[in-house]
Design an enzyme around this catalytic site. Structure first.
Site, PDB file in Angstrom:
ATOM      1  CB  SER A 111      -0.894   0.016   1.247  1.00  0.00           C
ATOM      2  OG  SER A 111      -0.097   0.333   2.367  1.00  0.00           O
ATOM      3  CE1 TYR A 124      -2.188  -2.676   5.413  1.00  0.00           C
ATOM      4  CE2 TYR A 124      -2.383  -0.367   4.811  1.00  0.00           C
ATOM      5  CZ  TYR A 124      -2.502  -1.694   4.484  1.00  0.00           C
ATOM      6  OH  TYR A 124      -2.914  -2.067   3.233  1.00  0.00           O
TER       7      TYR A 124
END
Lengths: 225, 255
Positions: A111, A124
């Site tokens: 991401s 994350y």
């Protein structure tokens, strides 16, 4: 297609609602962070189709939203297991097959958080960065083998995933959470899964045969800021 | 055909990459506006293109503000708009230690690689913004992301292009125009043959081996491999992609 998911309900829905009934596909309800289960579905795939040409790894979690010093060791381990161990285990079994074929493309979904930090998303961001480290190294080891390994780095995408994040940011008013995230995005909207799919299709195709060891960014300018 | 009747402007069109792009976009049905300062090479390109007569060929110097304005205006007069602009003008410049580069050469590389892209952007972007649609692509290089001994001038301008691209993309986000860069590894071209010779004038093959040693795949990138990425980025399939550097390097920057 060989479609693997740990969520049986969603997998059944994919089969019944989204894909044409005559599509030739194998469905595996399995945990792709479990070594034995991964081995099993990769073996079954080889038995049935004889090879793996493209491997796209989408499994992953955002985890909770909080400051970096508030995580417990247990939470860190869960994220590691789900986001990184799964990458490693699948690559471990798929790479030798592709190497033998002298052909194959692996795409790891990371991401934009793999390329920058975002407050309250340290877990994350950490696991997303780690995916790129693994991807680049594996790419260099396989540069002459005909196997390509790349990552996709999308901006936040319309998904139940992001709905959870919105709720975590503002439990009493998730709409506020959405607005806050949109304000980070120059286009003020999420990426759509279909927009990611087009890039995955391109990078896994023969048209991208010199693209190797890279992160393909789909972020509407998020990282340009 | 993905670009049927779309107006695609390519600068540096008669170079190796420009030629490959012209052929590929023509195959997809695009109306081509092909700019190059070398009139002779541009005439050769016209003969190579199967439907050369459908394309507009303009010999012009992209470093010159007035000439750029003129061919952009002419394109809009003739074809109504510009859908895609691809800036392929560029040189490697002097291949020597940073301290040995004269300011004259530094300026020359800057003008050829950055000012040309800037001028084309400057005149094409209002045309695109008026229709709230368009795509601009800059050709930078892996040396826009890392350094390499003896290539400081080229590395400087390749970095500069990415800086310009990112800011321009943010300027454009609300106007429907996407701005991106492709970042290729050294490509098989006459330009690289020159570099091989400059590195080892007596034995260019050694120069080639040295450069290929930097490339994990052990071979140069082919122009055709860049065109596929350009085509993808210019298409609607990449509609959420702006402000990014699309790396085509066989793992070179993973090292």
């Amino acid at each position: 297609m060989v479609l693997v998911d740990c969520n049986k309900k969603q997998l059944d829905k994919l089969k019944s609602d989204y894909l044409p009934h005559d599509s030739e596909a194998l469905y595996f309800h399995a945990d792709c962070a479990n070594e034995e289960e991964v081995q099993k579905y990769v073996e079954k795939t080889i038995d049935f189709f004889g090879g793996v040409d493209v491997f796209v790894h989408c499994a992953g979690i955002v985890g909770s939203i909080k400051e970096a010093d508030n995580w417990s060791a247990g939470e860190i381990m869960v994220a590691f297991q789900t986001n990184i161990m799964s990458v490693f285990l699948n690559s471990k079994d798929v790479l030798p097959i592709m190497k033998k074929q002298q052909n194959g493309s692996i795409l790891l979904l990371a991401s934009v958080y793999a390329l920058r930090g975002v407050p309250y998303h340290s877990l994350y961001a950490m696991t997303s960065h780690a995916i790129l480290g693994f991807m680049k190294t594996a790419a260099l080891e396989r540069a002459h083998s005909g196997v390509r390994i790349n990552a996709i780095a999308p901006a936040p995408t319309t998904s139940p995933f992001m709905e959870e994040v919105e709720k975590a940011l503002f439990p009493s008013n998730p709409q506020l959470g959405r607005e806050q995230i949109h304000s980070y995005l120059p286009f003020e909207r999420y990426a759509e899964p279909e927009e990611i799919a087009e890039s995955v299709l391109f990078v896994s195709s023969h048209r991208a045969k010199y693209i190797h060891g890279t992160s393909h960014i789909i972020d509407d300018g998020f990282l340009a800021k | 055909m993905e670009f049927q009747d779309k107006v695609v402007m390519i600068t540096g069109a008669a170079g190796v990459l420009g030629t490959a792009l012209s052929k590929r976009f023509q195959k997809e049905g695009a109306l081509l506006v092909l700019i190059d300062k070398d009139k002779e090479k541009l005439d050769q390109l016209a003969k190579q293109l199967p439907n050369g007569s459908d394309s507009i060929f303009i010999p012009a110097d992209c470093r010159d503000d007035e000439q750029v304005k003129l061919y952009v205006d002419k394109t809009v007069d003739l074809l109504g708009t510009i859908d895609v602009l691809i800036n392929c003008v560029g040189i490697y410049g002097p291949i020597t230690q940073a301290s040995d580069i004269s300011s004259h050469y530094m300026m020359d590389v800057y003008e050829t690689n950055v000012v040309t892209s800037f001028l084309n952007y400057k005149y094409a972007v209002p045309v695109m913004q008026k229709r709230r649609s368009g795509c601009i692509l800059f050709v930078s290089a892996v040396f826009g992301l890392r350094g390499l001994p003896f290539f400081s001038a080229y590395s400087t301008v390749s970095h500069a292009l990415l800086g310009f691209m990112k800011s321009a993309a943010l300027d454009c986000v609300t106007s429907g125009v996407r701005v991106n860069a492709v970042v290729p590894a050294p490509m098989k071209s006459t330009m690289m043959e020159e570099v091989e010779e400059i590195l080892y004038p007596d034995n260019p093959i050694r120069g080639r081996e040295q450069i290929l040693g930097l490339l994990p795949m052990g071979r140069y990138l082919e122009a055709d491999e860049v065109t596929e990425s350009v085509l993808f980025l210019a298409s609607d399939r990449a509609r959420y992609i702006t402000g990014t550097s699309h790396i085509i390097d066989g793992g070179m920057t993973a090292k």
